[in-house]
Design a protein around this motif. Structure first.
Motif, PDB file in Angstrom:
ATOM      1  N   GLU A 286      12.649  -8.513  -6.246  1.00 36.36           N
ATOM      2  CA  GLU A 286      13.150  -9.129  -5.020  1.00 36.36           C
ATOM      3  C   GLU A 286      13.345  -8.027  -3.992  1.00 36.36           C
ATOM      4  OE1 GLU A 286      16.333 -12.521  -4.325  1.00 36.36           O
ATOM      5  OE2 GLU A 286      17.338 -10.581  -4.427  1.00 36.36           O
ATOM      6  N   ASP A 287      12.772  -8.232  -2.821  1.00 35.10           N
ATOM      7  CA  ASP A 287      12.891  -7.262  -1.732  1.00 35.10           C
ATOM      8  C   ASP A 287      13.943  -7.706  -0.724  1.00 35.10           C
ATOM      9  OD1 ASP A 287      11.210  -4.953  -1.889  1.00 35.10           O
ATOM     10  OD2 ASP A 287       9.467  -6.260  -1.703  1.00 35.10           O
ATOM     11  N   GLU A 288      14.596  -6.726  -0.121  1.00 37.59           N
ATOM     12  CA  GLU A 288      15.469  -6.991   1.021  1.00 37.59           C
ATOM     13  C   GLU A 288      14.782  -6.473   2.274  1.00 37.59           C
ATOM     14  OE1 GLU A 288      19.877  -5.804   2.846  1.00 37.59           O
ATOM     15  OE2 GLU A 288      19.397  -5.358   0.753  1.00 37.59           O
TER      16      GLU A 288
ATOM     17  N   GLU B 233       0.828  -1.203   0.000  1.00 39.37           N
ATOM     18  CA  GLU B 233       0.000   0.000   0.000  1.00 39.37           C
ATOM     19  C   GLU B 233       0.866   1.258   0.000  1.00 39.37           C
ATOM     20  OE1 GLU B 233      -2.738  -0.178   3.225  1.00 39.37           O
ATOM     21  OE2 GLU B 233      -3.556  -2.131   2.638  1.00 39.37           O
ATOM     22  N   LEU B 234       2.149   1.102   0.308  1.00 48.87           N
ATOM     23  CA  LEU B 234       3.084   2.219   0.284  1.00 48.87           C
ATOM     24  C   LEU B 234       3.770   2.378  -1.063  1.00 48.87           C
ATOM     25  CD1 LEU B 234       4.824   1.541   3.730  1.00 48.87           C
ATOM     26  CD2 LEU B 234       3.033   3.221   3.259  1.00 48.87           C
TER      27      LEU B 234
ATOM     28  N   LEU C  47       0.240  -3.304  14.958  1.00 51.55           N
ATOM     29  CA  LEU C  47      -0.672  -2.399  14.257  1.00 51.55           C
ATOM     30  C   LEU C  47      -1.447  -3.156  13.186  1.00 51.55           C
ATOM     31  CD1 LEU C  47       1.747   0.628  13.683  1.00 51.55           C
ATOM     32  CD2 LEU C  47      -0.020   0.442  15.437  1.00 51.55           C
ATOM     33  N   PRO C  48      -2.656  -2.691  12.840  1.00 49.48           N
ATOM     34  CA  PRO C  48      -3.425  -3.372  11.791  1.00 49.48           C
ATOM     35  C   PRO C  48      -2.967  -3.006  10.384  1.00 49.48           C
ATOM     36  CG  PRO C  48      -4.680  -1.533  12.655  1.00 49.48           C
ATOM     37  CD  PRO C  48      -3.437  -1.630  13.492  1.00 49.48           C
ATOM     38  N   SER C  49      -2.135  -1.942  10.255  1.00 43.57           N
ATOM     39  CA  SER C  49      -1.668  -1.506   8.940  1.00 43.57           C
ATOM     40  C   SER C  49      -0.384  -0.694   9.122  1.00 43.57           C
ATOM     41  CB  SER C  49      -2.737  -0.652   8.242  1.00 43.57           C
ATOM     42  OG  SER C  49      -2.834   0.618   8.866  1.00 43.57           O
ATOM     43  N   TYR C  50       0.079  -0.106   8.008  1.00 43.55           N
ATOM     44  CA  TYR C  50       1.297   0.703   8.044  1.00 43.55           C
ATOM     45  C   TYR C  50       1.005   2.195   8.219  1.00 43.55           C
ATOM     46  CZ  TYR C  50       4.045  -3.328   6.559  1.00 43.55           C
ATOM     47  OH  TYR C  50       4.668  -4.560   6.510  1.00 43.55           O
TER      48      TYR C  50
ATOM     49  N   ARG D 221      11.688  -1.388  -0.439  1.00 44.86           N
ATOM     50  CA  ARG D 221      10.941  -0.403  -1.217  1.00 44.86           C
ATOM     51  C   ARG D 221       9.889   0.295  -0.360  1.00 44.86           C
ATOM     52  NH1 ARG D 221      12.410  -4.379  -4.426  1.00 44.86           N
ATOM     53  NH2 ARG D 221      13.170  -3.978  -6.563  1.00 44.86           N
ATOM     54  N   SER D 222       9.229  -0.465   0.495  1.00 37.47           N
ATOM     55  CA  SER D 222       8.235   0.129   1.388  1.00 37.47           C
ATOM     56  C   SER D 222       8.902   1.061   2.393  1.00 37.47           C
ATOM     57  CB  SER D 222       7.461  -0.966   2.111  1.00 37.47           C
ATOM     58  OG  SER D 222       6.777  -1.796   1.194  1.00 37.47           O
TER      59      SER D 222
END
Length: 344
Positions: free
Chosen positions: A189-191, A127-128, A249-252, A271-272
């Motif tokens: 690919e995320d780190e 979502e970010l 938390l329920p979200s970011y 990335r987020s």
């Protein structure tokens, strides 16, 4: 999946040549409608014809299949076990028919003139990043489209994609098999990285920290799925370690403010993390040693891929993902934060 395969094999061993396939069509519609009258209406036959077909099906499978309860016909456990297999068979047949229709269709597809609701399953962290990027393109190029986003769960979405309940899944962890019913590609690919605010003593650390130092601090955990299903926590548990989670938390949505105003830290995909830093520039990004990476995949149903609208939005998602590759960051003299390098 094993149960479905067993059911498919069982039907196959009955010998297709001796089975009236119209009976399976009656069973499939009955499982959806739970009513002899509604089933008859959908199939354009009489209720007595449906009752006769059910009698033959009960003999075929040596099971009552449906029991009356009030005004509804409820499926037995045996009928429920056959439901998914029939759904998958229907999906395969529909895919072949769709190929034929697609080859015969010459009408051009115009996103700006079309109307459609796209359903996507997505982890909260996107979502970010990817989700708003896709929304921005849709708003510009397909203004009459709507987008529904469902939270990602650690389970197989094979049936959801094959039957068209959802159009796409942004998947982490490989829990949905790619095969006869579902196709997919790797988007990136995320780190896994760590974010800390000015009140955390990690703010004065170098850009890389050990897992042990990371675990020595209290954490904020935005809940994309239970800890028992989070690959980081599963890996730590195997080594007898665990995070000290102070806030869940329920979200970011509140994460950036919480990190800026407390000594808590949080781990999230790189990335987020960088997206969050653009709205909360006082945060610092730290990399973990050893590094932990995971792939983000885009999955879709093979049957739906024949639809021009689905093929178009799939290309849009891939393009948006390509534009969200990790931006290079560099250290600014005298600044503890990471700042974005100039990119063309």
């Amino acid at each position: 999946m094993i149960e479905s395969q067993r059911n498919l094999n069982e039907i196959h061993f009955m010998n297709w040549c001796k089975v009236d396939l119209n009976l399976l069509k009656v069973l499939a519609v009955m499982l959806e409608e739970r009513s002899v009258a509604r089933c008859a209406d959908r199939l354009f036959v009489s209720p007595s014809a449906v009752s006769h077909a059910l009698a033959r099906l009960r003999t075929m499978f040596s099971d009552p299949l449906f029991v009356r309860s009030g005004g509804a016909m409820l499926p037995t456990i045996r009928a429920q076990s056959l439901e998914r297999s029939l759904s998958l068979l229907s999906t395969v047949l529909n895919a072949e028919l769709e190929k034929t229709r697609g080859s015969q269709c010459t009408t051009a597809f115009h996103p700006a003139e079309s109307v459609r609701d796209v359903k996507i399953v997505s982890p909260g962290a996107l979502e970010l990043t990817l989700v708003p990027a896709v929304i921005a393109i849709l708003h510009e190029q397909a203004p009459n489209w709507t987008l529904t986003v469902e939270p990602f769960e650690r389970r197989s979405y094979e049936s959801d994609l094959a039957t068209g309940r959802v159009d796409f899944v942004f998947s982490i962890g490989g829990t949905t098999p790619v095969g006869a019913l579902v196709d997919g590609i790797t988007l990136w690919e995320d780190e896994l990285v760590v974010l800390a605010g000015p009140r955390s003593d990690l703010y004065d650390c170098t850009d890389r920290i050990s897992t042990e130092l990371f675990l020595a601090h209290r954490h904020v955990y935005p809940l994309p799925w239970p800890i028992s299903q989070n690959y980081l926590d599963v890996e730590l548990a195997r080594r007898g370690q665990h995070r000290n989670i102070a806030v869940s938390l329920p979200s970011y949505a509140a994460l950036g403010h919480l990190l800026e105003t407390t000594d808590l830290v949080s781990s999230l995909p790189d990335r987020s993390a960088r997206a969050l830093m653009r709205s909360h520039p006082d945060l610092k990004l730290l990399r973990l040693e050893p590094a932990r990476r995971s792939e983000l995949s885009l999955l879709w149903g093979i049957a739906a891929a024949q639809e021009p609208a689905i093929a178009w939005i799939r290309d849009i998602i891939q393009r948006a993902a390509g534009e969200l590759e990790s931006f290079p960051y560099k250290r600014v003299a005298g600044d503890r934060r990471l700042s974005r390098s100039t990119v063309a």
